[in-house]
Scaffold this active site. Structure first.
Site, PDB file in Angstrom:
ATOM      1  N   LYS A 124     -42.603 -25.719  -2.142  1.00 30.79           N
ATOM      2  CA  LYS A 124     -43.570 -24.721  -1.693  1.00 30.79           C
ATOM      3  C   LYS A 124     -44.143 -23.960  -2.898  1.00 30.79           C
ATOM      4  CE  LYS A 124     -43.808 -20.491   0.961  1.00 30.79           C
ATOM      5  NZ  LYS A 124     -43.109 -19.516   1.783  1.00 30.79           N
ATOM      6  N   GLU A 152     -34.974 -27.167 -10.198  1.00 31.59           N
ATOM      7  CA  GLU A 152     -34.380 -28.458  -9.827  1.00 31.59           C
ATOM      8  C   GLU A 152     -35.468 -29.495  -9.535  1.00 31.59           C
ATOM      9  OE1 GLU A 152     -33.488 -25.542  -8.714  1.00 31.59           O
ATOM     10  OE2 GLU A 152     -31.339 -25.399  -8.327  1.00 31.59           O
ATOM     11  N   GLY A 162     -39.867 -21.588   3.614  1.00 29.03           N
ATOM     12  CA  GLY A 162     -39.321 -22.893   3.227  1.00 29.03           C
ATOM     13  C   GLY A 162     -38.390 -23.470   4.285  1.00 29.03           C
ATOM     14  N   ARG A 163     -37.487 -22.636   4.802  1.00 21.37           N
ATOM     15  CA  ARG A 163     -36.494 -23.141   5.771  1.00 21.37           C
ATOM     16  C   ARG A 163     -37.090 -23.373   7.152  1.00 21.37           C
ATOM     17  NH1 ARG A 163     -35.702 -18.308   3.569  1.00 21.37           N
ATOM     18  NH2 ARG A 163     -35.696 -16.430   4.853  1.00 21.37           N
ATOM     19  N   GLU A 218     -29.721 -17.835   4.832  1.00 22.21           N
ATOM     20  CA  GLU A 218     -30.782 -17.372   3.936  1.00 22.21           C
ATOM     21  C   GLU A 218     -31.701 -16.399   4.697  1.00 22.21           C
ATOM     22  OE1 GLU A 218     -34.056 -19.874   1.965  1.00 22.21           O
ATOM     23  OE2 GLU A 218     -32.628 -19.678   0.335  1.00 22.21           O
ATOM     24  N   HIS A 221     -10.164 -33.971  12.926  1.00 23.93           N
ATOM     25  CA  HIS A 221      -9.070 -34.411  12.065  1.00 23.93           C
ATOM     26  C   HIS A 221      -9.092 -33.683  10.732  1.00 23.93           C
ATOM     27  CE1 HIS A 221      -8.019 -37.533  14.937  1.00 23.93           C
ATOM     28  NE2 HIS A 221      -9.321 -37.522  15.186  1.00 23.93           N
ATOM     29  N   LYS A 252     -31.207 -17.269 -10.440  1.00 20.39           N
ATOM     30  CA  LYS A 252     -32.167 -18.140 -11.147  1.00 20.39           C
ATOM     31  C   LYS A 252     -32.446 -17.568 -12.541  1.00 20.39           C
ATOM     32  CE  LYS A 252     -34.518 -19.644  -6.929  1.00 20.39           C
ATOM     33  NZ  LYS A 252     -35.751 -19.659  -6.151  1.00 20.39           N
TER      34      LYS A 252
HETATM   35  O1  F6P Z   1     -34.117 -20.452  -3.927  1.00 15.08           O
HETATM   36  C1  F6P Z   1     -34.281 -20.455  -2.563  1.00 15.08           C
HETATM   37  C2  F6P Z   1     -35.550 -21.137  -2.162  1.00 15.08           C
HETATM   38  O2  F6P Z   1     -36.645 -20.377  -2.534  1.00 15.08           O
HETATM   39  C3  F6P Z   1     -35.579 -21.455  -0.681  1.00 15.08           C
HETATM   40  O3  F6P Z   1     -36.006 -20.390   0.078  1.00 15.08           O
HETATM   41  C4  F6P Z   1     -36.489 -22.627  -0.645  1.00 15.08           C
HETATM   42  O4  F6P Z   1     -36.405 -23.353   0.548  1.00 15.08           O
HETATM   43  C5  F6P Z   1     -36.007 -23.400  -1.845  1.00 15.08           C
HETATM   44  O5  F6P Z   1     -35.681 -22.410  -2.800  1.00 15.08           O
HETATM   45  C6  F6P Z   1     -37.010 -24.359  -2.443  1.00 15.08           C
HETATM   46  O6  F6P Z   1     -38.183 -23.696  -2.770  1.00 15.08           O
HETATM   47  P1  F6P Z   1     -39.511 -24.488  -3.094  1.00 15.08           P
HETATM   48  O7  F6P Z   1     -39.900 -25.238  -1.888  1.00 15.08           O
HETATM   49  O8  F6P Z   1     -40.505 -23.438  -3.472  1.00 15.08           O
HETATM   50  O9  F6P Z   1     -39.214 -25.415  -4.238  1.00 15.08           O
END
Ligand code: F6P
Length: 546
Positions: free
Chosen positions: A205, A211, A266-267, A352, A383, A511
């Protein structure tokens, strides 16, 4: 946006405190025995899902008091505000309009946004069809066989879950997911793939997530090493983002981007182009059915009075156990191998969204917010940790989620799965007393003295609450309804706690410090540290041979 009333200030909370004590001392089996209609009355349906909530520390008086709590919290008006696009995300001054992503018409005032949603839906549709019919080919002129979604959090968990859950709808293009910055994730995923037939979706987003950027760059290099050139590597890369500028800087031009909007959290974004990998894997029609299921749940949520409203009831149960019985955790047990990723998805959705310490106005909450959510697919969890559910000292309210039937030639196994789910919920309720424990040991031929010693270890207190949420079958529609149900439940609980469910400021500090620690590891400049971190860094240097 109307003012939120934190739970501690909700006047309807006081009677619930007295009721909570009485209900915790009540016996669920007795409640069922006393009211032959209870199982039927404590059941609600919507959008193909049925919630059975008779096995709870609830009676009509406490249920009615919980509904009063919801009304006093302004839940009905908040629901209207959510669905009409009011700027409920007050810290970021935005609406949370994920429902628009699966709508077929726009609420008043949201027509422009809806037009954009429809345009992107068409873009997605054309893309999915072009990939499936081979019109869109790779840099090597080949049809695509695989798509790799590179994203994390909401840009990973939703599409990963839905693709996995709808595996029977899997078409000829397979979807893979890379989220972790750990190189093993990317390396293991790419190891079995051919760059000349693999499409990368860089899904972020913000397009600022470390990452995703780092994995995206490494994957792009993999394409170049696999025969692509800087001129044609774009044929195998698409971006899904709100940040077209950052995507362009990364090397993905606007024509290879599918937009997203800041009013989608995002979620809550699996319904948008963030779900593209899923749409590619299961096909456009099944993806539409998935949206349709969510839309049916939106209608149920919007139109059903609170007393029969699934998200509302489930949220009231969450608040009941969290704030009036001090549960602190909530367990999600899908009795469906295909829903194995649901707990991971729901952890982000609930924790979150509602893992917050201040209300919408920034005042410290005097009541607990989101409980810790955990779970596993049944019967695997049985289990592993069900010992804790049955005999542990903590209160662990459970949601069992059960598709009642499945298309499988192994019907006996499917029946056993159903039996285990119903049995676990019943076992939590009935438990086993000392007499029954002794009888069971005697039946097994255990000597009387030994049986007397062992019996207390077999005792299960029972009276442990659980819901059972069923659907006839796991389909794109019921899955869409299920995820939308939990989205709305999350929102309702946020309203009851008086907080903003749509921001996530708590992820920022980690971060920033991550960047500072990396700079220290690289020897680039001075950053604030502490003796404990310094010692760990020294151990890292030593392990690196430095
Ligand atoms: O660090 C949390 C977050 O911002 C989440 O809310 C989000 O879903 C995820 O990182 C990934 O964010 P993006 O889609 O901006 O890479």
């Amino acid at each position: 946006m109307s003012t939120r009333l934190p739970l501690a200030e909700n006047p309807a909370g006081a009677p619930l405190r007295a009721l909570a004590k009485r209900l915790a001392d009540s016996n669920i089996q007795q409640l069922l025995a006393d009211d032959p209609e209870r199982a039927q009355r404590y059941s609600a349906e919507g959008a193909g899902l049925t919630l059975d909530y008779a096995k709870h520390w609830l009676d009509d008086e406490s249920l009615s008091a919980l509904l009063d709590l919801a009304r006093a919290a302004g839940l009905e008006s908040a629901r209207g505000e959510l669905l009409s696009g009011a700027p409920l995300n007050n810290t970021e001054a935005r609406p949370a309009l994920h429902t628009l992503l699966r709508a077929t018409s726009a609420p008043a005032g949201c027509e422009d946004k809806f037009a954009e949603v429809e345009a992107v839906r068409q873009q997605m549709r054309q893309l999915v069809e072009a990939l499936h019919n081979g019109e869109r080919v790779s840099f090597a002129g080949k049809t695509f066989t695989d798509v790799v979604n590179i994203g994390i959090g909401g840009s990973d968990l939703g599409p990963r879950l839905v693709t996995d859950a709808l595996q029977p709808w899997q078409g000829k293009i397979r979807a893979h997911y890379v989220a972790n910055i750990d190189p093993a994730d990317l390396e293991q995923t790419l190891a079995s793939l051919d760059p000349s037939t693999t499409l990368l979706l860089i899904c972020s987003k913000s397009f600022r997530t470390e990452e995703t950027r780092v994995n995206g760059l490494s994957a792009r290099q993999w394409l170049l090493d696999g025969g692509a050139t800087p001129e044609n590597v774009g044929d195998n890369c698409l971006a899904i983002t709100t940040n077209l500028e950052a995507a362009a800087q990364f090397g993905i031009p606007a024509e290879n981007c599918l937009p997203l909007w800041d009013w989608v959290g995002g979620r809550f974004s699996v319904w948008s182009a963030i779900g593209l990998s899923t749409a590619i894997a299961i096909g456009w029609d099944a993806f539409q059915d998935f949206l349709g299921g969510a839309r049916a749940m939106d209608a149920h949520f919007a139109e059903t009075p609170l007393a029969g409203n699934l998200p509302v009831l489930m949220s009231l149960l969450e608040v009941w156990y969290t704030n009036f019985h001090n549960a602190g955790n909530h367990v999600v047990l899908p009795y469906s191998h295909q829903l194995g990723l649901l707990p991971a998805f729901m952890q982000q959705l609930t924790m979150e969204s509602n893992g917050k310490r201040v209300d919408c106005a920034g005042q410290a909450l005097a009541e607990n917010s989101a409980p810790v959510l955990w779970g596993e697919s049944g019967t695997r969890g049985q289990h592993s940790f069900h010992q804790h559910l049955h005999q542990g000292t903590w209160l662990c309210p459970v949601d069992f989620i059960l598709p009642l039937t499945a298309d499988t030639s192994l019907q006996d196994q499917q029946h056993r799965l159903v039996a285990h789910c119903l049995a676990q919920s019943r076992a939590l309720m009935i438990g086993r007393d000392l007499e029954q424990s002794l009888a069971s040991l005697r039946e097994r031929g255990v000597e009387e003295d030994r049986a007397m010693e062992l019996a207390p270890h077999l005792v299960m207190s029972g009276n442990r609450p659980s819901s059972v949420l069923t659907m006839d079958k796991l389909t794109p529609e019921t899955l869409g309804a299920l995820l939308a149900l939990y989205e709305h439940r999350t929102f309702c609980s946020g309203v009851l706690w008086g907080l903003n469910s749509f921001d996530q400021w708590g992820v920022e500090l980690g971060k920033d410090i991550g960047a500072q620690v990396l700079a220290m590891m690289k020897g680039e400049g001075e950053a604030a540290s502490d003796p404990a971190t310094d010692r760990l860094l020294a151990r890292w240097r030593a392990a690196e041979g430095g």
